[in-house]
Each structure stands twice: as C-alpha cells, then as structure tokens.
Design a protein around this motif. Sequence first.
Motif, mmCIF file in Angstrom:
data_model
loop_
_atom_site.group_PDB
_atom_site.id
_atom_site.type_symbol
_atom_site.label_atom_id
_atom_site.label_comp_id
_atom_site.label_asym_id
_atom_site.label_seq_id
_atom_site.Cartn_x
_atom_site.Cartn_y
_atom_site.Cartn_z
ATOM 1 N N ASP A 133 28.820 -20.797 -45.158
ATOM 2 C CA ASP A 133 28.154 -22.081 -45.376
ATOM 3 C C ASP A 133 27.700 -22.199 -46.824
ATOM 4 N N LEU A 134 28.624 -21.860 -47.732
ATOM 5 C CA LEU A 134 28.371 -21.936 -49.167
ATOM 6 C C LEU A 134 29.521 -22.673 -49.853
ATOM 7 N N PRO A 135 29.249 -23.281 -50.999
ATOM 8 C CA PRO A 135 30.335 -23.871 -51.777
ATOM 9 C C PRO A 135 31.300 -22.784 -52.258
ATOM 10 N N THR A 136 32.587 -23.011 -52.066
ATOM 11 C CA THR A 136 33.598 -22.030 -52.458
ATOM 12 C C THR A 136 34.732 -22.715 -53.208
ATOM 13 N N ILE A 137 35.317 -21.957 -54.139
ATOM 14 C CA ILE A 137 36.462 -22.413 -54.923
ATOM 15 C C ILE A 137 37.557 -21.362 -54.814
ATOM 16 N N GLY A 138 38.784 -21.795 -54.583
ATOM 17 C CA GLY A 138 39.920 -20.890 -54.607
ATOM 18 C C GLY A 138 40.577 -20.900 -55.974
ATOM 19 N N ILE A 139 40.775 -19.725 -56.552
ATOM 20 C CA ILE A 139 41.493 -19.579 -57.821
ATOM 21 C C ILE A 139 42.599 -18.569 -57.579
ATOM 22 N N GLU A 185 33.908 -29.656 -45.942
ATOM 23 C CA GLU A 185 33.274 -30.726 -46.711
ATOM 24 C C GLU A 185 33.837 -30.672 -48.127
ATOM 25 N N LEU A 186 34.584 -31.688 -48.509
ATOM 26 C CA LEU A 186 35.176 -31.731 -49.840
ATOM 27 C C LEU A 186 34.427 -32.704 -50.729
ATOM 28 N N THR A 187 33.112 -32.694 -50.552
ATOM 29 C CA THR A 187 32.186 -33.410 -51.429
ATOM 30 C C THR A 187 31.227 -32.377 -52.008
ATOM 31 N N ASP A 188 30.567 -32.734 -53.089
ATOM 32 C CA ASP A 188 29.663 -31.786 -53.742
ATOM 33 C C ASP A 188 28.354 -31.671 -52.964
ATOM 34 N N ARG A 189 28.103 -30.476 -52.477
ATOM 35 C CA ARG A 189 26.818 -30.165 -51.838
ATOM 36 C C ARG A 189 26.398 -28.781 -52.329
ATOM 37 N N LEU A 190 25.963 -28.766 -53.581
ATOM 38 C CA LEU A 190 25.605 -27.524 -54.242
ATOM 39 C C LEU A 190 24.108 -27.501 -54.537
ATOM 40 N N ALA A 191 23.493 -26.348 -54.309
ATOM 41 C CA ALA A 191 22.136 -26.122 -54.766
ATOM 42 C C ALA A 191 22.188 -25.841 -56.269
ATOM 43 N N SER A 232 21.980 -8.068 -51.838
ATOM 44 C CA SER A 232 20.552 -8.375 -51.872
ATOM 45 C C SER A 232 20.290 -9.697 -52.579
ATOM 46 N N VAL A 233 21.263 -10.188 -53.331
ATOM 47 C CA VAL A 233 21.151 -11.475 -54.032
ATOM 48 C C VAL A 233 22.294 -12.358 -53.556
ATOM 49 N N MET A 234 21.973 -13.472 -52.927
ATOM 50 C CA MET A 234 23.004 -14.382 -52.453
ATOM 51 C C MET A 234 23.288 -15.447 -53.503
ATOM 52 N N PRO A 235 24.548 -15.717 -53.786
ATOM 53 C CA PRO A 235 24.906 -16.730 -54.787
ATOM 54 C C PRO A 235 24.814 -18.138 -54.208
ATOM 55 N N GLU A 236 24.819 -19.107 -55.114
ATOM 56 C CA GLU A 236 24.900 -20.512 -54.691
ATOM 57 C C GLU A 236 26.326 -21.046 -54.772
ATOM 58 N N LEU A 237 27.210 -20.287 -55.420
ATOM 59 C CA LEU A 237 28.602 -20.693 -55.581
ATOM 60 C C LEU A 237 29.469 -19.441 -55.506
ATOM 61 N N VAL A 238 30.612 -19.557 -54.810
ATOM 62 C CA VAL A 238 31.513 -18.412 -54.613
ATOM 63 C C VAL A 238 32.907 -18.778 -55.104
ATOM 64 N N MET A 239 33.453 -17.931 -55.975
ATOM 65 C CA MET A 239 34.819 -18.078 -56.461
ATOM 66 C C MET A 239 35.671 -16.992 -55.826
#
Length: 228
Positions: free
Chosen positions: A136-142, A27-33, A106-113
Amino acid sequence: MSAPLHEWNLAPKEARALQTELSKRLELTDRLAPITHIAGVDIGFEEGGEITRAAVVVLKWDPATAPDLSVVEQVVHREPTRMPYIPGLLSFREIPAALGAFAKLSVMPELVMVDGQGIAHPRRLGVAAHLGLWLDLPTIGIAKSRLYGQHAEVGEQRGDWVPLYAGKETLGAVLRSRTKVKPVYVSPGHRITLETSMAWVMRCLGRTKLPEPTRLADRLASRRDQRK
C-alpha cells in the motif's frame, strides 16, 4: 504493511486470473505522502534459483544533495523460491522474498522504486505494481528491458524519452537515462502517475543509467556488494 492480498500457492492459470483481478485495484493517480525516504528493490537468486535473495535499500531524500542520497538502511532477505520461472508471472516468484525484506526494515519509505515492470505488463501487473498493492505504497517500475508494449526510437541524449504503449493505452516511457546508453523502461506501479514517476526517476539519477535506489539494490541482490 497492508493486510495479505492472497495466498502464494497458486497454479499458473490461477495466478494469471488473479493478476487481471488485482490490476483493477491499482491507483494510477498521485497519492504520495511527503517524501523523506525512498527505497530501491531488486531480486536475485542463489543455489541455481532455489533461493530467492531480496535486497531493499532505503535512502534519505534530500533535494539539496540529490542525487547523492545517503543510505539509511539496507536489508537482504533469503527464502526458498516459491515458483519456477514462468514468463509473465515473475512477481509470484519474487515478491514473497521482497515482503520478507520489507518486514525487517526499521525505516519505512514513502516511495519505492523496483527493478522491474509496473503496469507495462500483459495483464498490467508487473512486480512493481503487485508489490505496491501488498505494501500500500507508491511504487515505480524501472526495468532494464522491455516486457510488453511498443515504442518509437528514443533520442540519444540523457532525458530523451518516448511513450511505451499498447494500442491506445500508454503503459510507461522509454527513457534515455544516460547519453548513448541503452534506455530504461519506466512505468507506474501503484498510487502514482507516469509523469510523477518520470520526475522521481530523473531526480534520483546519478552517473549511471539506473536511479540510485535501484542501482544500490541491484548491487546487493546480485551479490556485487559482498557486505551482506
């Protein structure tokens, strides 16, 4: 974490076919919490490549203090490497250990880089995109270097960027994240657009060329931080 996508014991030909199929699910649309925590992911290797070392660092996102983000949790997971290095199939070599690291959080992020490619990949499934489907999380490749695509010259000032493209398709951006320092290659992975990916990378930039989440993960994965 979502249900398993596939088995890992695949021949290279099978893995490439699977990449093509999985890329259709991105999904290349914004679906971020709402973002309260951001994770950085990087992978290193030990014992001549026999052991994969996955590092995940979770930072608390606070717009008032960014880019000085506080570390909430950091995890290193080691396991035997499952696939030799094969160009274009890096995610099959790296993601199993990354999933092991995420399972320990123990803490799950809402965004992953992720230190790696998103869709800027011959079959549009770099490690960040592949990991995004698993989590099943928003991810960005850097990424620190180009794997695929073409681009024009990028300006020398921080924030300058040019599109990374293949034919008429825009795959990502070549970003000068620090003045007169080699650029980074930003591409969306899953559940996020390129525009939003760029905005988050810029928000998380400190004094170095890498955004803080992947800079800290890189320290752990490369063993420069000896606490883990």
